[in-house]
Design an enzyme around this catalytic site. Structure first.
Site, mmCIF file in Angstrom:
data_model
loop_
_atom_site.group_PDB
_atom_site.id
_atom_site.type_symbol
_atom_site.label_atom_id
_atom_site.label_comp_id
_atom_site.label_asym_id
_atom_site.label_seq_id
_atom_site.Cartn_x
_atom_site.Cartn_y
_atom_site.Cartn_z
ATOM 1 N N ASP A 260 -13.282 -36.708 -17.792
ATOM 2 C CA ASP A 260 -12.634 -35.423 -17.749
ATOM 3 C C ASP A 260 -11.863 -35.240 -19.067
ATOM 4 O OD1 ASP A 260 -11.113 -33.627 -14.954
ATOM 5 O OD2 ASP A 260 -11.579 -32.996 -16.993
HETATM 6 C C1 GLC Z 1 -10.530 -29.873 -16.880
HETATM 7 C C2 GLC Z 1 -10.907 -30.130 -15.438
HETATM 8 C C3 GLC Z 1 -12.383 -30.328 -15.222
HETATM 9 C C4 GLC Z 1 -13.154 -29.505 -16.236
HETATM 10 C C5 GLC Z 1 -12.866 -30.103 -17.584
HETATM 11 C C6 GLC Z 1 -13.565 -29.339 -18.727
HETATM 12 O O1 GLC Z 1 -9.332 -30.535 -17.183
HETATM 13 O O2 GLC Z 1 -10.228 -31.197 -14.790
HETATM 14 O O3 GLC Z 1 -12.681 -29.954 -13.871
HETATM 15 O O4 GLC Z 1 -14.551 -29.556 -15.966
HETATM 16 O O5 GLC Z 1 -11.479 -30.173 -17.872
HETATM 17 O O6 GLC Z 1 -13.009 -28.074 -18.857
#
Ligand code: GLC
Length: 735
Positions: A260
């Protein structure tokens, strides 16, 4: 490309080219003629990292993707993978997942994912960071909106439907690689606070939280995203047990693991790494392939290899998984495959897709109350449609990051189309929030601030005037769209007080009242429900959801949605969910009396609205259950059947839910577990027989030694219209 060719490609790649494949950067690194210095310096990476980067995120659009890919191919012989948060819609926005799941229609959910894939891949996307399938039981957590809800089995069905819808045959320009998230257990953040600790027994994690991710892997998802949280004291991004022992070795996942956002570098903040180098080592060693948006892999993998800390084989394996994914998509043969400006124009938010979005929204909304058959509204009726959502375009929810807000149909437009402009008068009535500051800053991406066109006093006076004029007041109220979604945790998950206070001022003038709820999570709604005649849970219904609301409110369609997450009576009950354990002193069953049972002094144990709950305009009655046998033997089956009768002239749908309770086992078992469901249509006064097959695998559970087992003994079987109102039968299982 053949595998041999891929291996040959890998063999001839430089260390920088290899490391580049393990880096995911946001679109702002790629969009300019000169490498964007700002983001590059801010992130602390050198130019070669962008030149050799393997993936770009959240930069889409045929022309933009083509330009970036063309420029990139001049520097790197390996095409970029374009990824994005296309969770429930690209330009046609579907209901948020918590709503879509409330349709209990897996075929429909799959079709929605197919439309999302068609639109986003026509705009150059290869990967979507979806579905999110975290089991959630805490309404304080803003990300309930992204989840299908509280049940492991149901979330597993949802996961498979979405993965199959997104990926299909993994056909260029039609499909999206599905990246299931957030692996694992992110929905159990303590106190519902975003990015907070998760800590639970390994037994419970395996029994209740891992199944939906496994369902996605079993459905063939090609990517998994690590979650921000810890599991057993180790952040998932560095958690070798989860990523290697479970995901790769036990589940045989051979796709790509991406972190993430910034999660590699956040290992420092977690306190398990003291610097970027240690963070990079721990992540690579645990099995992370792609580092999302940090400098750790970019700057530290080479020195780690050169220092003999990390083996180049480890890196080569990660790189090969990324190359293999790109190869599966045909990117080496055609880096621009699927990019077609005409198709993009034809597909995006086209009528056919909008019809699907309307169908999904209508199937997703949940009728929570309908006293005196207030709904549906008669056609020739004067309607005061008032409240912050009466003419708002903010119906897409927080994760519709690629939407065009002007596409959104407002309630005012939809109601005036349905009932006639002269019969529908509107005003915003009151502010959405008491304090907009708390939402934080989104750099102008969203409007944050007062929504009123006139003073509060004038808005209230107008509201009362319209209420007096109307035959029915329809209150369009709810959370601010940014009060849910990422970083949307709330200690008081309720309608903002400014709105409920305004409703109290207007209600005395309402002959009849309907509440339309717009929210991204279960709310404590008892006060709203008790003071209005009918309540429809709309969640955030998407770009065309307002039309669906008008179809339901006018009776053109009959509500069929059922909750997939319990609505608490009080915040103090949280976590409150239907599949809880009995405890040694279950209230109402225990021999202990009065005070000395599992209860609160100041609140019932039950939620305000239970899992599986929802009303319709028709009334149905369920017969007693008949079992083909009360003995289930080994791999055999028995059948449970019952008859459901529609007692009215109104045709509608029933979500017939099957639950099982393992009465005695070597570990405690939930008092009910959803094991199957059928959504059936019933014509006027129609009777239908419904049959469920009961099989051994429905009785499986994780024992004390973390093995999946079935133990012989006595079981209760429940079939009903929600997790409380059920018919019951008993059967025995023996090997
Ligand atoms: C965010 C979220 C995740 C998302 C990622 C990319 O922090 O936790 O669900 O897909 O970053 O944007």
């Amino acid at each position: 490309m053949e595998k041999k060719q891929l291996e040959n490609l890998l063999e001839h790649m430089s260390m920088r080219e290899k490391i580049g494949q393990l880096i995911l950067l946001s679109g702002d690194f790629f969009g300019t003629d000169e490498i964007a210095t700002g983001p590059k310096e801010k992130l602390g990476i050198e130019e070669w990292v962008v030149d050799y980067a393997g993936s770009a995120m959240n930069v889409l659009g045929t022309e933009k993707v083509r330009n970036i890919q063309e420029k990139h191919m001049k520097k790197s012989k390996i095409p970029l993978l374009f990824m994005g948060d296309i969770v429930y819609g690209y330009k046609t926005i579907f209901p948020i997942p918590l709503a879509l799941a409330s349709s209990w229609n897996m075929a429909l959910i799959k079709e929605c994912a197919e439309v999302v894939a068609k639109e986003a891949s026509a705009a150059g996307a290869h990967v979507t960071f979806a579905p999110m399938v975290d089991v959630v039981r805490d309404a304080r957590w803003g990300r309930c909106m992204e989840s299908p809800g509280e049940d492991p089995y149901y979330n597993s069905q949802f996961a498979a439907a979405m993965v199959n819808g997104f990926q299909g045959e993994l056909k260029a320009g039609e499909s999206l690689v599905s990246c299931v998230k957030h692996f694992a257990g992110y929905g159990a953040v303590e106190a519902g606070r975003e990015y907070n600790t998760v800590d639970m027994s390994r037994w419970r994690l395996m029994q209740e939280y891992l199944p939906p991710y496994k369902a996605a892997v079993d459905a063939g998802c090609r990517m998994v995203m690590t979650s921000f949280n810890t599991i057993e004291g180790v952040p998932v991004t560095a958690n070798r047990w989860l990523l290697d022992d479970i995901l790769r070795k036990t589940w045989n996942f051979d796709g790509v693991i991406v972190t993430d956002y910034a999660a590699v570098q956040e290992l420092i903040a977690h306190g398990v790494a003291s610097n970027d180098r240690e963070a990079a080592y721990l992540s690579m060693n645990a099995g992370v392939d792609i580092d999302m948006k940090t400098p750790c892999y970019a700057n530290q993998l080479q020195p780690l290899c050169e220092g003999g800390i990390l083996s180049i084989e480890k890196i080569d394996k990660a790189v090969m998984r990324v190359l293999t994914l790109k190869n599966e998509l045909g990117l080496f043969e055609d880096p621009y495959q699927g990019l077609d400006i005409d198709r993009e124009k034809r597909y995006l938010h086209c009528d056919k897709h909008r019809e699907k979005a309307k169908e999904a929204a209508a199937a997703s909304m949940v009728l929570l109350k309908n006293s005196n058959n207030t709904l549906p509204l008669q056609k020739k009726i004067k309607i005061a449609l008032i409240g912050p959502y009466s003419d708002s375009k903010e119906l897409n929810g927080m994760w519709a990051v690629h939407c065009d807000r002007e596409n959104v149909v407002t309630l005012k437009e939809a109601f005036q189309r349905k009932f006639g402009a002269s019969q529908v008068r509107t005003c915003r009535g009151c502010e959405l929030m008491d304090d907009y500051e708390s939402l934080g800053d989104f750099g102008g991406f969203f409007h944050i601030g007062s929504i009123l066109k006139h003073s509060k006093e004038e808005e209230l006076a107008k509201s009362i005037e319209l209420a007096k004029w109307a035959d029915v007041v329809v209150f369009a109220v709810g959370e601010h769209m940014l009060q849910s979604g990422e970083s949307g945790s709330r200690t008081k998950p309720e309608i903002p007080r400014v709105q409920s206070a305004w409703m109290d001022e207007v209600l005395p003038y309402a002959k009849k009242s309907v509440t339309l709820l717009f929210n991204g999570r279960p709310l404590v709604v008892g006060d709203i429900v008790e003071k209005t005649d009918a309540v429809l849970e709309c969640y955030f219904p998407g770009s065309d959801g307002a039309d669906s609301i008008s179809e339901l409110v006018s009776g053109e369609k009959n509500p069929s949605g059922r909750l997939t997450m319990s609505f608490p009576r009080e915040v103090g009950q949280i976590p409150v969910y239907y599949n809880h354990f009995s405890t040694g002193r279950p209230q109402g069953i225990s021999e202990h009396t009065g005070r000395y049972v599992s209860r609160y002094l100041d609140c019932p144990n039950e939620p305000y609205f239970p899992f599986g709950y929802g009303l319709s305009y028709h009334e149905s009655v369920y017969s007693e259950i008949t079992l083909s046998s009360d003995r289930l033997m080994g791999e055999g089956s028995i059948y449970a059947k019952l008859t459901i009768e529609n007692l009215t002239e109104t045709e509608g749908e029933e979500v017939v839910q099957l639950y099982i309770h393992d009465l005695f086992a070597s570990v405690v078992r939930p008092v009910k577990e959803l094991k199957d469901f059928q959504k059936i249509k019933l014509g006027a006064h129609e009777k239908k027989e419904v049959v469920f097959e009961i099989r051994r695998e429905m009785l499986q559970f994780v024992d004390q030694n973390y093995h999946m087992v079935v133990e012989p003994g006595e079981f209760e079987l429940f079939i009903g219209k929600n997790s409380i109102a059920c018919k019951k039968a008993k059967f025995f299982y023996q090997e």
